[in-house]
Structure formats: structure tokens, C-alpha cells
Design a protein around this motif. Structure first.
Motif, PDB file in Angstrom:
ATOM      1  N   SER A 101     -17.433 -48.873 -42.031  1.00 48.61           N
ATOM      2  CA  SER A 101     -18.457 -49.008 -43.082  1.00 48.61           C
ATOM      3  C   SER A 101     -18.962 -47.599 -43.391  1.00 48.61           C
ATOM      4  O   SER A 101     -18.552 -46.569 -42.457  1.00 48.61           O
ATOM      5  N   ASP A 102     -19.631 -47.454 -44.345  1.00 49.46           N
ATOM      6  CA  ASP A 102     -20.530 -46.178 -44.527  1.00 49.46           C
ATOM      7  C   ASP A 102     -21.282 -45.711 -43.325  1.00 49.46           C
ATOM      8  O   ASP A 102     -21.353 -44.566 -43.070  1.00 49.46           O
ATOM      9  N   ASP A 103     -21.783 -46.633 -42.952  1.00 48.33           N
ATOM     10  CA  ASP A 103     -22.763 -46.305 -41.924  1.00 48.33           C
ATOM     11  C   ASP A 103     -21.889 -45.640 -40.618  1.00 48.33           C
ATOM     12  O   ASP A 103     -22.435 -44.728 -39.678  1.00 48.33           O
ATOM     13  N   LEU A 104     -20.757 -46.199 -40.214  1.00 47.31           N
ATOM     14  CA  LEU A 104     -19.840 -45.688 -39.105  1.00 47.31           C
ATOM     15  C   LEU A 104     -19.324 -44.213 -39.755  1.00 47.31           C
ATOM     16  O   LEU A 104     -19.577 -43.356 -38.803  1.00 47.31           O
ATOM     17  N   PHE A 105     -18.897 -44.069 -40.668  1.00 46.56           N
ATOM     18  CA  PHE A 105     -18.569 -42.772 -41.115  1.00 46.56           C
ATOM     19  C   PHE A 105     -19.827 -41.612 -41.105  1.00 46.56           C
ATOM     20  O   PHE A 105     -19.699 -40.787 -40.636  1.00 46.56           O
ATOM     21  N   GLN A 106     -21.007 -42.057 -41.452  1.00 51.81           N
ATOM     22  CA  GLN A 106     -22.324 -41.247 -41.368  1.00 51.81           C
ATOM     23  C   GLN A 106     -22.304 -41.058 -39.759  1.00 51.81           C
ATOM     24  O   GLN A 106     -22.580 -39.927 -39.574  1.00 51.81           O
ATOM     25  N   LEU A 107     -22.204 -42.052 -38.835  1.00 48.11           N
ATOM     26  CA  LEU A 107     -22.595 -42.012 -37.516  1.00 48.11           C
ATOM     27  C   LEU A 107     -21.544 -41.034 -37.097  1.00 48.11           C
ATOM     28  O   LEU A 107     -22.016 -39.851 -36.055  1.00 48.11           O
ATOM     29  N   TRP A 108     -20.329 -40.956 -37.146  1.00 46.72           N
ATOM     30  CA  TRP A 108     -19.415 -40.016 -36.837  1.00 46.72           C
ATOM     31  C   TRP A 108     -19.429 -38.669 -37.266  1.00 46.72           C
ATOM     32  O   TRP A 108     -19.250 -37.752 -36.699  1.00 46.72           O
TER      33      TRP A 108
END
Length: 151
Positions: free
Chosen positions: A18-25
Motif C-alpha cells: 500500500s501507499d502507507d507501507l511505502f511511506q513507512l519504509w
């Protein structure tokens, strides 16, 4: 600090983070090494585009997992644009399977690895590789992801 991440999906993968995971990483990688806010693009591609770019920029005629394109800010210009990551979904999927890694753990590693390249880390020689890998391991551990080099 929250960095600005533009996700461009140009691949046909069925399962993507998800975009949220990319953001977190991205946040996990960059906040470990800088207090400056950055903006970057992550382009998700198929093997044909990855192979084309890898051949054009690295003279390697095969698709690869991640390519990093740091933005070179012209002198005298203040801009927080870090650069672009190009990640080949099919290579990431194949590597995760071959290396018996959880798919999203491997995605996290590729994003973090690419971000470190964008800020100047490299693995051309053993000393630089050891430094970069140690930092990757540290960042991934904060995300409860195992050492990717223990395969």
C-alpha cells in the motif's frame, strides 16, 4: 518527519504494498540518517522497463530489483527533491520467493536500499557495502524485519 512520496504504478503486479507501507519504509530509512524533509518518486515497473533502464544507465541488459536516480540540485537552488526509485515488481517477487523471504519484507528492503543510494550510500567496495548493509539491517530491525543478508 514525513517525507513526500509520489508512487507511480506502471506495472501489472496483482499484489503490491500500500501507499502507507511505502511511506513507512521511506520515513524509516530517511529519518534514520537525516532531519531534512525530502520528496521522492517511487516508480513500480515491469521487467521490460527495468531492463531498458538498467541497460541504458548501468550497461546491464537484464531487469533488476531497484534502480536509484538521485536528483542533482543545481548550485544555488534550494530544493528538497531527493530523486527517483524504479522498482521492478516481478524481480522483487521472484527474489522473495527464491530467497524464502516474506514478499513485503523484501519490498521494504528494496525501498530502504534504494533510499540509502539516493542519499549517497553505495556498495562498490567491501567497506562501503558493510556500512550500507549494517544500516539496512538496523532500519529493517526497527520494522521487525529480519536481517535480509542471512539467507
Amino acid at each position: 518527519m514525513i517525507h513526500i512520496v509520489d508512487i507511480q504504478n506502471a506495472c501489472d503486479a496483482q499484489i503490491l504494498p500500500s501507499d502507507d507501507l511505502f511511506q513507512l519504509w521511506v520515513n524509516s530509512a530517511l529519518n534514520t540518517i537525516t532531519t531534512q524533509a525530502f520528496e521522492l518518486t517511487i516508480r513500480l515497473v515491469n521487467s521490460d522497463e527495468s531492463q531498458h533502464l538498467n541497460k541504458q544507465y548501468r550497461k546491464k541488459d537484464k531487469p533488476t530489483n531497484v534502480l536509484s536516480f538521485p536528483f542533482e540540485v543545481p548550485e544555488g537552488i534550494e530544493l528538497n527533491l531527493l530523486g527517483d526509485l524504479v522498482i521492478c515488481s516481478s524481480v522483487v517477487e521472484q527474489e522473495a520467493s527464491t530467497q524464502n523471504k516474506a514478499l513485503f519484507d523484501h519490498w521494504a528492503h528494496m525501498v530502504i536500499h534504494g533510499c540509502l543510494h539516493l542519499v549517497g550510500y553505495d556498495h562498490i567496495n567491501d567497506t562501503d557495502a558493510n556500512e550500507m548493509e549494517a544500516l539496512e539491517i538496523k532500519i529493517l530491525a526497527k520494522l521487525s524485519i529480519a536481517n535480509p543478508y542471512n539467507i
